[in-house]
Scaffold this motif. Structure first.
Motif, PDB file in Angstrom:
ATOM      1  N   PHE A 127       8.244  -0.453  -9.850  1.00 45.30           N
ATOM      2  CA  PHE A 127       7.371   0.705 -10.002  1.00 45.30           C
ATOM      3  C   PHE A 127       6.104   0.555  -9.174  1.00 45.30           C
ATOM      4  O   PHE A 127       5.773  -0.538  -8.705  1.00 45.30           O
ATOM      5  CB  PHE A 127       6.976   0.866 -11.476  1.00 45.30           C
ATOM      6  CG  PHE A 127       6.327  -0.356 -12.052  1.00 45.30           C
ATOM      7  CD1 PHE A 127       4.954  -0.524 -11.989  1.00 45.30           C
ATOM      8  CD2 PHE A 127       7.094  -1.366 -12.621  1.00 45.30           C
ATOM      9  CE1 PHE A 127       4.359  -1.667 -12.483  1.00 45.30           C
ATOM     10  CE2 PHE A 127       6.500  -2.519 -13.119  1.00 45.30           C
ATOM     11  CZ  PHE A 127       5.125  -2.675 -13.052  1.00 45.30           C
ATOM     12  N   THR A 128       5.413   1.683  -9.012  1.00 47.47           N
ATOM     13  CA  THR A 128       4.056   1.694  -8.477  1.00 47.47           C
ATOM     14  C   THR A 128       3.120   2.072  -9.615  1.00 47.47           C
ATOM     15  O   THR A 128       3.563   2.531 -10.669  1.00 47.47           O
ATOM     16  CB  THR A 128       3.900   2.728  -7.345  1.00 47.47           C
ATOM     17  OG1 THR A 128       4.101   4.038  -7.895  1.00 47.47           O
ATOM     18  CG2 THR A 128       4.880   2.476  -6.218  1.00 47.47           C
ATOM     19  N   ARG A 144       7.251  -5.648  -1.574  1.00 47.94           N
ATOM     20  CA  ARG A 144       6.761  -5.145  -0.292  1.00 47.94           C
ATOM     21  C   ARG A 144       6.022  -3.830  -0.502  1.00 47.94           C
ATOM     22  O   ARG A 144       6.435  -2.991  -1.299  1.00 47.94           O
ATOM     23  CB  ARG A 144       7.954  -4.930   0.642  1.00 47.94           C
ATOM     24  CG  ARG A 144       7.571  -4.584   2.059  1.00 47.94           C
ATOM     25  CD  ARG A 144       8.783  -4.719   2.978  1.00 47.94           C
ATOM     26  NE  ARG A 144       9.916  -3.967   2.479  1.00 47.94           N
ATOM     27  CZ  ARG A 144      10.188  -2.713   2.819  1.00 47.94           C
ATOM     28  NH1 ARG A 144       9.384  -2.066   3.637  1.00 47.94           N
ATOM     29  NH2 ARG A 144      11.241  -2.097   2.329  1.00 47.94           N
ATOM     30  N   ARG A 145       4.923  -3.639   0.219  1.00 51.45           N
ATOM     31  CA  ARG A 145       4.108  -2.440   0.057  1.00 51.45           C
ATOM     32  C   ARG A 145       4.857  -1.193   0.520  1.00 51.45           C
ATOM     33  O   ARG A 145       5.656  -1.250   1.450  1.00 51.45           O
ATOM     34  CB  ARG A 145       2.813  -2.548   0.865  1.00 51.45           C
ATOM     35  CG  ARG A 145       1.796  -3.469   0.258  1.00 51.45           C
ATOM     36  CD  ARG A 145       0.561  -3.532   1.135  1.00 51.45           C
ATOM     37  NE  ARG A 145      -0.455  -4.341   0.513  1.00 51.45           N
ATOM     38  CZ  ARG A 145      -1.370  -3.864  -0.311  1.00 51.45           C
ATOM     39  NH1 ARG A 145      -1.391  -2.587  -0.590  1.00 51.45           N
ATOM     40  NH2 ARG A 145      -2.254  -4.654  -0.856  1.00 51.45           N
ATOM     41  N   LEU A 177      -0.702  -8.556 -16.103  1.00 54.59           N
ATOM     42  CA  LEU A 177       0.701  -8.964 -16.238  1.00 54.59           C
ATOM     43  C   LEU A 177       1.164  -9.740 -15.013  1.00 54.59           C
ATOM     44  O   LEU A 177       1.893 -10.730 -15.125  1.00 54.59           O
ATOM     45  CB  LEU A 177       1.595  -7.741 -16.446  1.00 54.59           C
ATOM     46  CG  LEU A 177       1.446  -6.998 -17.769  1.00 54.59           C
ATOM     47  CD1 LEU A 177       2.334  -5.749 -17.785  1.00 54.59           C
ATOM     48  CD2 LEU A 177       1.786  -7.885 -18.957  1.00 54.59           C
ATOM     49  N   ALA A 178       0.716  -9.294 -13.833  1.00 55.24           N
ATOM     50  CA  ALA A 178       1.086 -10.005 -12.602  1.00 55.24           C
ATOM     51  C   ALA A 178       0.429 -11.381 -12.578  1.00 55.24           C
ATOM     52  O   ALA A 178       1.060 -12.382 -12.210  1.00 55.24           O
ATOM     53  CB  ALA A 178       0.669  -9.184 -11.386  1.00 55.24           C
ATOM     54  N   CYS A 225       0.866  -0.979  -3.484  1.00 47.93           N
ATOM     55  CA  CYS A 225       1.608  -2.074  -4.116  1.00 47.93           C
ATOM     56  C   CYS A 225       2.760  -1.543  -4.949  1.00 47.93           C
ATOM     57  O   CYS A 225       2.650  -0.499  -5.590  1.00 47.93           O
ATOM     58  CB  CYS A 225       0.689  -2.887  -5.024  1.00 47.93           C
ATOM     59  SG  CYS A 225      -0.484  -3.915  -4.136  1.00 47.93           S
ATOM     60  N   ARG A 226       3.857  -2.283  -4.953  1.00 43.19           N
ATOM     61  CA  ARG A 226       4.958  -2.065  -5.881  1.00 43.19           C
ATOM     62  C   ARG A 226       5.181  -3.372  -6.615  1.00 43.19           C
ATOM     63  O   ARG A 226       4.960  -4.454  -6.069  1.00 43.19           O
ATOM     64  CB  ARG A 226       6.249  -1.652  -5.157  1.00 43.19           C
ATOM     65  CG  ARG A 226       6.168  -0.288  -4.519  1.00 43.19           C
ATOM     66  CD  ARG A 226       7.458   0.060  -3.792  1.00 43.19           C
ATOM     67  NE  ARG A 226       8.535   0.308  -4.731  1.00 43.19           N
ATOM     68  CZ  ARG A 226       9.687  -0.370  -4.746  1.00 43.19           C
ATOM     69  NH1 ARG A 226       9.906  -1.353  -3.910  1.00 43.19           N
ATOM     70  NH2 ARG A 226      10.618  -0.067  -5.628  1.00 43.19           N
ATOM     71  N   TRP A 227       5.603  -3.257  -7.868  1.00 37.55           N
ATOM     72  CA  TRP A 227       5.845  -4.443  -8.678  1.00 37.55           C
ATOM     73  C   TRP A 227       7.259  -4.426  -9.245  1.00 37.55           C
ATOM     74  O   TRP A 227       7.876  -3.376  -9.391  1.00 37.55           O
ATOM     75  CB  TRP A 227       4.855  -4.524  -9.845  1.00 37.55           C
ATOM     76  CG  TRP A 227       3.469  -4.835  -9.426  1.00 37.55           C
ATOM     77  CD1 TRP A 227       2.892  -6.058  -9.258  1.00 37.55           C
ATOM     78  CD2 TRP A 227       2.457  -3.889  -9.108  1.00 37.55           C
ATOM     79  NE1 TRP A 227       1.588  -5.927  -8.862  1.00 37.55           N
ATOM     80  CE2 TRP A 227       1.299  -4.608  -8.753  1.00 37.55           C
ATOM     81  CE3 TRP A 227       2.418  -2.486  -9.076  1.00 37.55           C
ATOM     82  CZ2 TRP A 227       0.120  -3.988  -8.381  1.00 37.55           C
ATOM     83  CZ3 TRP A 227       1.249  -1.865  -8.701  1.00 37.55           C
ATOM     84  CH2 TRP A 227       0.113  -2.603  -8.363  1.00 37.55           C
TER      85      TRP A 227
END
Length: 198
Positions: free
Chosen positions: A109-110, A142-143, A132-133, A155-157
């Motif tokens: 997600f973003t 990857r962005r 959390l990160a 950012c995506r996580w």
């Protein structure tokens, strides 16, 4: 099973695909009146079978998925004895509860995805995701490309450590995270800035 129990099972089964459906979509799928769908969804939320991600949009909760997988059937009527010493108060769902549910639902997600799903403020969502990160529950991917020519992207996580359905809690002014699923506390190592993908 009474008519009300049949209605609740119809709504739960309609949500079994795992997507967020509005009351209008549920009315079309089940053949129930929209007003009846809204009342039935309220009862299912109080049973913890479904969650309301935003106003008028519902998804099957983890408890609901487990119950359907086990073949449970909703029977209406009083639960437990008719008298009890201390009345039970339903737990109020906080924005952090919604954020944690949305993170587990999306997996990748973003920040914009979470804000859209939960109605959280940018600051609240960014602080929670960053913590959390920093505690090792999320990994930065990857962005995504931004819209402006000078943008560095967004950012995506990815959720790489999913301990369970209970919401992870920030403590000590965001320096630690308590995990009620494993009954453990982790330190948060923060760094960098969270960019918002709208």
């Amino acid at each position: 099973m009474s008519g009300e129990g049949i209605n609740q099972m119809a709504i739960a089964n309609a949500l079994s695909a795992g997507v967020c459906l509005t009351t209008e979509e549920l009315a079309r799928l089940t053949g129930l009146e929209r007003k009846r769908v809204a009342m039935t969804c309220c009862r299912l939320v109080s049973r913890d079978w479904i969650d309301r991600l935003e106003r008028g949009c519902f998804v099957l909760s983890e408890e609901g998925r487990r119950a359907l997988a086990n073949g449970e059937i909703i029977k209406t009527g009083p639960k437990g004895p008719l008298t009890q010493g201390i009345p039970r108060r339903p737990k109020r769902r906080t924005v952090r509860d919604k954020l944690w549910y949305a993170i587990r639902l999306k997996k990748k997600f973003t920040l914009g995805d979470l804000i859209e799903l939960t109605g959280s403020s940018h600051a609240n969502a960014a602080r929670y995701v960053q913590a959390l990160a920093g505690a090792g529950y999320l990994t930065t991917l990857r962005r995504e490309a931004g819209f402006a020519p000078t943008s560095n992207g967004y950012c995506r996580w990815s959720l790489t450590d999913d301990p369970g359905s209970k919401t992870l809690v920030l403590r000590a002014k965001g320096r630690t995270i308590f995990d009620p699923n494993r009954n453990e506390t982790r330190d948060v190592k923060l760094g960098g800035r969270v960019r918002w993908a709208p």
